[in-house]
Design a protein around this motif. Structure first.
Motif, PDB file in Angstrom:
ATOM      1  N   CYS A   1       0.851  -2.612  -2.309  1.00  0.00           N
ATOM      2  CA  CYS A   1       0.069  -1.775  -1.387  1.00  0.00           C
ATOM      3  C   CYS A   1       0.219  -2.273   0.045  1.00  0.00           C
ATOM      4  O   CYS A   1       0.332  -1.470   0.982  1.00  0.00           O
ATOM      5  CB  CYS A   1      -1.412  -1.774  -1.776  1.00  0.00           C
TER       6      CYS A   1
ATOM      7  N   ARG B   1      -6.435   3.786  -1.846  1.00  0.00           N
ATOM      8  CA  ARG B   1      -7.001   4.289  -3.101  1.00  0.00           C
ATOM      9  C   ARG B   1      -5.926   4.993  -3.912  1.00  0.00           C
ATOM     10  O   ARG B   1      -5.753   4.736  -5.106  1.00  0.00           O
ATOM     11  CB  ARG B   1      -8.169   5.246  -2.842  1.00  0.00           C
ATOM     12  N   ARG B   2      -5.161   5.862  -3.277  1.00  0.00           N
ATOM     13  CA  ARG B   2      -4.093   6.581  -3.981  1.00  0.00           C
ATOM     14  C   ARG B   2      -3.006   5.618  -4.464  1.00  0.00           C
ATOM     15  O   ARG B   2      -2.500   5.753  -5.574  1.00  0.00           O
ATOM     16  CB  ARG B   2      -3.484   7.655  -3.072  1.00  0.00           C
TER      17      ARG B   2
ATOM     18  N   LEU C   1     -13.790   5.040  -2.418  1.00  0.00           N
ATOM     19  CA  LEU C   1     -13.749   3.634  -2.845  1.00  0.00           C
ATOM     20  C   LEU C   1     -15.146   3.031  -2.793  1.00  0.00           C
ATOM     21  O   LEU C   1     -15.927   3.360  -1.903  1.00  0.00           O
ATOM     22  CB  LEU C   1     -12.843   2.819  -1.914  1.00  0.00           C
TER      23      LEU C   1
ATOM     24  N   SER D   1     -13.919   7.911   1.424  1.00  0.00           N
ATOM     25  CA  SER D   1     -12.635   7.396   0.937  1.00  0.00           C
ATOM     26  C   SER D   1     -12.524   7.425  -0.583  1.00  0.00           C
ATOM     27  O   SER D   1     -11.423   7.351  -1.122  1.00  0.00           O
ATOM     28  CB  SER D   1     -12.426   5.953   1.412  1.00  0.00           C
TER      29      SER D   1
ATOM     30  N   ARG E   1      -3.358   2.507  -5.313  1.00  0.00           N
ATOM     31  CA  ARG E   1      -3.884   1.784  -6.470  1.00  0.00           C
ATOM     32  C   ARG E   1      -3.949   2.696  -7.691  1.00  0.00           C
ATOM     33  O   ARG E   1      -3.742   2.249  -8.811  1.00  0.00           O
ATOM     34  CB  ARG E   1      -5.267   1.196  -6.154  1.00  0.00           C
ATOM     35  N   GLU E   2      -4.242   3.998  -7.479  1.00  0.00           N
ATOM     36  CA  GLU E   2      -4.256   4.935  -8.601  1.00  0.00           C
ATOM     37  C   GLU E   2      -2.874   5.037  -9.251  1.00  0.00           C
ATOM     38  O   GLU E   2      -2.768   5.281 -10.451  1.00  0.00           O
ATOM     39  CB  GLU E   2      -4.723   6.320  -8.133  1.00  0.00           C
TER      40      GLU E   2
ATOM     41  N   THR F   1     -15.101  -2.809  -2.775  1.00  0.00           N
ATOM     42  CA  THR F   1     -13.640  -2.778  -2.657  1.00  0.00           C
ATOM     43  C   THR F   1     -13.228  -2.749  -1.195  1.00  0.00           C
ATOM     44  O   THR F   1     -12.284  -3.433  -0.791  1.00  0.00           O
ATOM     45  CB  THR F   1     -13.069  -1.554  -3.406  1.00  0.00           C
TER      46      THR F   1
ATOM     47  N   TYR G   1     -10.870  -5.386   0.657  1.00  0.00           N
ATOM     48  CA  TYR G   1      -9.672  -5.023   1.424  1.00  0.00           C
ATOM     49  C   TYR G   1      -9.741  -5.583   2.844  1.00  0.00           C
ATOM     50  O   TYR G   1      -8.723  -5.987   3.393  1.00  0.00           O
ATOM     51  CB  TYR G   1      -9.491  -3.508   1.458  1.00  0.00           C
TER      52      TYR G   1
ATOM     53  N   LEU H   1      -7.850   3.709   4.005  1.00  0.00           N
ATOM     54  CA  LEU H   1      -8.595   3.520   2.753  1.00  0.00           C
ATOM     55  C   LEU H   1      -8.175   4.551   1.708  1.00  0.00           C
ATOM     56  O   LEU H   1      -7.994   4.210   0.531  1.00  0.00           O
ATOM     57  CB  LEU H   1     -10.098   3.585   3.014  1.00  0.00           C
ATOM     58  N   ARG H   2      -8.005   5.789   2.115  1.00  0.00           N
ATOM     59  CA  ARG H   2      -7.551   6.822   1.170  1.00  0.00           C
ATOM     60  C   ARG H   2      -6.135   6.516   0.679  1.00  0.00           C
ATOM     61  O   ARG H   2      -5.821   6.703  -0.501  1.00  0.00           O
ATOM     62  CB  ARG H   2      -7.598   8.202   1.830  1.00  0.00           C
TER      63      ARG H   2
END
Length: 139
Positions: free
Chosen positions: A62, A50-51, A12, A10, A53-54, A16, A20, A46-47
């Protein structure tokens, strides 16, 4: 797969992922021994997180995006509204950073950068009014 593998797949950190899970963003399956088991769907989530949050979305944003992601009856207008709100936040942050850069640039320009102790940068950080007296002059 275990949390270490999920972290690698993922992008992460395991910490983290645990966070989550703690706040209810992900719910991995549990094996018979009660260990977490991260399947394909959980990795997708999870991916996605991550995106998200990016792009700077908050945890609550989110959560809303994830809810929309998992809702096949969602309206794209809801997603667009969240993303548009994020753009407004980014624009505000850019304005703040530009003002900060301008202020710091002014201070750098005003600083003589010599061997004297007088420094408007230090004065500003200390909250003191800009002074142009040296320690030698105060004696």
């Amino acid at each position: 797969m275990n949390i270490g593998e999920a972290a690698r797949h993922s992008g992460l950190p395991a910490k983290t992922i645990r966070y989550y899970e703690e706040i209810g963003l992900v719910r991995p399956d549990r094996r018979d021994n009660n260990y977490r088991d991260y399947g394909a769907h959980t990795l997708e989530v999870l991916r996605f997180l991550r995106r998200s949050r990016e792009f700077g979305f908050t945890i609550e944003q989110c959560r809303a995006l994830l809810s929309l992601y998992e809702d096949p009856t969602r309206c794209s207008s809801q997603v667009k509204e969240l993303a548009s709100t994020r753009i407004v936040e980014i624009d505000e942050k850019i304005r703040e950073l530009e003002a900060l850069r301008e202020s710091l640039g002014r201070l750098v320009h005003e600083c003589p950068g010599d061997h004297d102790p007088d420094c408007p940068i230090i004065d500003e950080l200390a909250g003191a009014p800009a002074q142009r007296t040296t320690i030698a002059a105060m004696r």
